[in-house]
Design an enzyme around this catalytic site. Sequence first.
Site, PDB file in Angstrom:
ATOM      1  N   ARG A  79       0.823  -1.217   0.000  1.00 52.44           N
ATOM      2  CA  ARG A  79       0.000   0.000   0.000  1.00 52.44           C
ATOM      3  C   ARG A  79       0.858   1.269   0.000  1.00 52.44           C
ATOM      4  O   ARG A  79       0.462   2.291  -0.540  1.00 52.44           O
ATOM      5  CB  ARG A  79      -0.928  -0.008   1.209  1.00 52.44           C
ATOM      6  CG  ARG A  79      -1.995   1.076   1.145  1.00 52.44           C
ATOM      7  CD  ARG A  79      -2.927   1.005   2.337  1.00 52.44           C
ATOM      8  NE  ARG A  79      -2.188   1.133   3.572  1.00 52.44           N
ATOM      9  CZ  ARG A  79      -2.324   0.336   4.645  1.00 52.44           C
ATOM     10  NH1 ARG A  79      -3.186  -0.642   4.635  1.00 52.44           N
ATOM     11  NH2 ARG A  79      -1.603   0.531   5.716  1.00 52.44           N
ATOM     12  N   LYS A 109      -4.428  12.723 -16.725  1.00 52.43           N
ATOM     13  CA  LYS A 109      -4.555  13.551 -17.916  1.00 52.43           C
ATOM     14  C   LYS A 109      -3.332  13.375 -18.820  1.00 52.43           C
ATOM     15  O   LYS A 109      -3.169  12.345 -19.417  1.00 52.43           O
ATOM     16  CB  LYS A 109      -4.772  15.010 -17.501  1.00 52.43           C
ATOM     17  CG  LYS A 109      -5.919  15.182 -16.469  1.00 52.43           C
ATOM     18  CD  LYS A 109      -7.288  14.967 -17.076  1.00 52.43           C
ATOM     19  CE  LYS A 109      -8.419  14.853 -16.058  1.00 52.43           C
ATOM     20  NZ  LYS A 109      -8.545  15.959 -15.110  1.00 52.43           N
ATOM     21  N   ASP A 154      -2.275  23.185  -8.444  1.00 54.68           N
ATOM     22  CA  ASP A 154      -2.719  22.138  -9.362  1.00 54.68           C
ATOM     23  C   ASP A 154      -2.126  22.492 -10.724  1.00 54.68           C
ATOM     24  O   ASP A 154      -2.560  23.444 -11.378  1.00 54.68           O
ATOM     25  CB  ASP A 154      -4.251  22.084  -9.409  1.00 54.68           C
ATOM     26  CG  ASP A 154      -4.763  20.951 -10.286  1.00 54.68           C
ATOM     27  OD1 ASP A 154      -4.072  20.585 -11.255  1.00 54.68           O
ATOM     28  OD2 ASP A 154      -5.869  20.444 -10.024  1.00 54.68           O
ATOM     29  N   TYR A 177     -10.698  23.210  -9.899  1.00 52.30           N
ATOM     30  CA  TYR A 177     -11.372  21.993 -10.385  1.00 52.30           C
ATOM     31  C   TYR A 177     -12.578  21.707  -9.471  1.00 52.30           C
ATOM     32  O   TYR A 177     -12.417  21.599  -8.252  1.00 52.30           O
ATOM     33  CB  TYR A 177     -10.355  20.853 -10.329  1.00 52.30           C
ATOM     34  CG  TYR A 177     -10.880  19.491 -10.725  1.00 52.30           C
ATOM     35  CD1 TYR A 177     -11.282  19.229 -12.024  1.00 52.30           C
ATOM     36  CD2 TYR A 177     -10.951  18.469  -9.790  1.00 52.30           C
ATOM     37  CE1 TYR A 177     -11.741  17.980 -12.384  1.00 52.30           C
ATOM     38  CE2 TYR A 177     -11.418  17.213 -10.142  1.00 52.30           C
ATOM     39  CZ  TYR A 177     -11.809  16.979 -11.438  1.00 52.30           C
ATOM     40  OH  TYR A 177     -12.269  15.735 -11.785  1.00 52.30           O
TER      41      TYR A 177
HETATM   42  C1  PLP Z   1      -9.182  15.970 -13.868  1.00 50.76           C
HETATM   43  C2  PLP Z   1      -8.580  16.952 -12.972  1.00 50.76           C
HETATM   44  C3  PLP Z   1      -8.343  16.644 -11.641  1.00 50.76           C
HETATM   45  C4  PLP Z   1      -8.757  15.345 -11.023  1.00 50.76           C
HETATM   46  O1  PLP Z   1      -8.065  14.257 -11.532  1.00 50.76           O
HETATM   47  P1  PLP Z   1      -8.709  12.779 -11.451  1.00 50.76           P
HETATM   48  O2  PLP Z   1      -7.568  11.894 -11.729  1.00 50.76           O
HETATM   49  O3  PLP Z   1      -9.799  12.753 -12.473  1.00 50.76           O
HETATM   50  O4  PLP Z   1      -9.238  12.618 -10.057  1.00 50.76           O
HETATM   51  C5  PLP Z   1      -7.744  17.588 -10.859  1.00 50.76           C
HETATM   52  N1  PLP Z   1      -7.396  18.803 -11.349  1.00 50.76           N
HETATM   53  C6  PLP Z   1      -7.609  19.130 -12.624  1.00 50.76           C
HETATM   54  C7  PLP Z   1      -7.196  20.474 -13.104  1.00 50.76           C
HETATM   55  C8  PLP Z   1      -8.218  18.224 -13.472  1.00 50.76           C
HETATM   56  O5  PLP Z   1      -8.473  18.583 -14.739  1.00 50.76           O
END
Ligand code: PLP
Length: 388
Positions: A54, A204, A179, A107
């Site tokens: 984990r 992404k 982010d 987000y």
């Molecule tokens: C998609 C996204 C997230 C979340 O990511 P997940 O892997 O889908 O949980 C966070 N921040 C941004 C800017 C995003 O586009």
Amino acid sequence: MKKETILTTGGRDPDRFDGAVNVPVFHASTIAFASVAQMEARYLTRFDVPYYGRSGTPTTLALERAVAEAEGAQFGISASSGLAAICGTLLALLKPGDHLLMVDSVYHPARVFCDRVLTRFGVETTYYDPLVVDGLRALVRPGTRVVFCESPGSLTFEVQDIPAIAKVAHDAGALVVLDNTWASPLYFAPFQKGVDLSIQAATKYIGGHSDIMLGTITTNDRALYEGIKETLNLFGYATGSEEAMLALRGLRTLSVRLERHARNALEIARWLEMRPEVERVLYPALESDPGHLIWKRDFTGASGLMGVVLNPASAQQVARMVDGMRLFTLGFSWGGFESLILVTTGHIDRTARPWTSQGPTFRLHVGLENVTDLIDDLQSGFDRLGVP
Ligand SMILES: *Cc1c(COP(=O)(O)O)cnc(C)c1O
């Protein structure tokens, strides 16, 4: 070494794996110890070497090293999704009575987390205008522990002045969390701009093929690294090795993919700008974008994600346009090889800087298809929209 090189070398260690170029996928829960003494010694190094499935396998640890190097950090952590990386980081940093300054363009699920979960833990969130700088000082309180940024912002793509915001945050003794998903590790160097913790939704662009869920957190602060890694582990937010390997594979081609995403996206943004149906294109690489100058100063490139504001049209017209798209698939997520469209009208949730445009809004992810085919698809979409 330059970024493109780091992306191809980071986390690799062929000598350890009989010469195999890639880190193998370790399917591991149990990590065996040779002796009680070794088990005890391993506990002391549990943040950096496998100790229990984990908390990390050789595959997930390799990914963490690779993403950290790519973002210019010493330490990396992975989590089961981008959202887990965001929420785990906030839970690790905040305690009852603390105050969080959260960017209004964050987000959206992270916003819901602040409003529904952090409130239950006695943490108060104030949303701030993404474009504010001096005004931010007035929002800081003695208990402000974190200033959270996302640049450009989700759906509305405001570019934040991160160095200026970091100055305000650090003067107040607060940490800056960013982010950094839109820019990927390639186009924004968070730790040269005053950021303390950088988050990637590796789902992404790092993954890049729309087939994994994964998040990462990077930092140069050993204490923050251990604190966050431990919190994520206590919540059980484990990263799968299969996912980590796919993310490592994605990293190797990130620079060539992003180059094409950016080229296609800029061409489409310029084409959209000229269309009579379009009020505004939200893409900082465009000279007309209000965030262009800061983007040019702080970023080294643009990715394939943009917003589009149309002139007023009915919901039926918008549905007709979107339902008939052949290449722009209707869907969430982004960062994969394929183009996506998302209707965002009514989903822009802002309290610090209200969204005032009247027309329908979209988010486009411009993929790796031939750009002429993509423009044809959008052209047909506008024909179906039938305005003006
Ligand atoms: C998609 C996204 C997230 C979340 O990511 P997940 O892997 O889908 O949980 C966070 N921040 C941004 C800017 C995003 O586009």
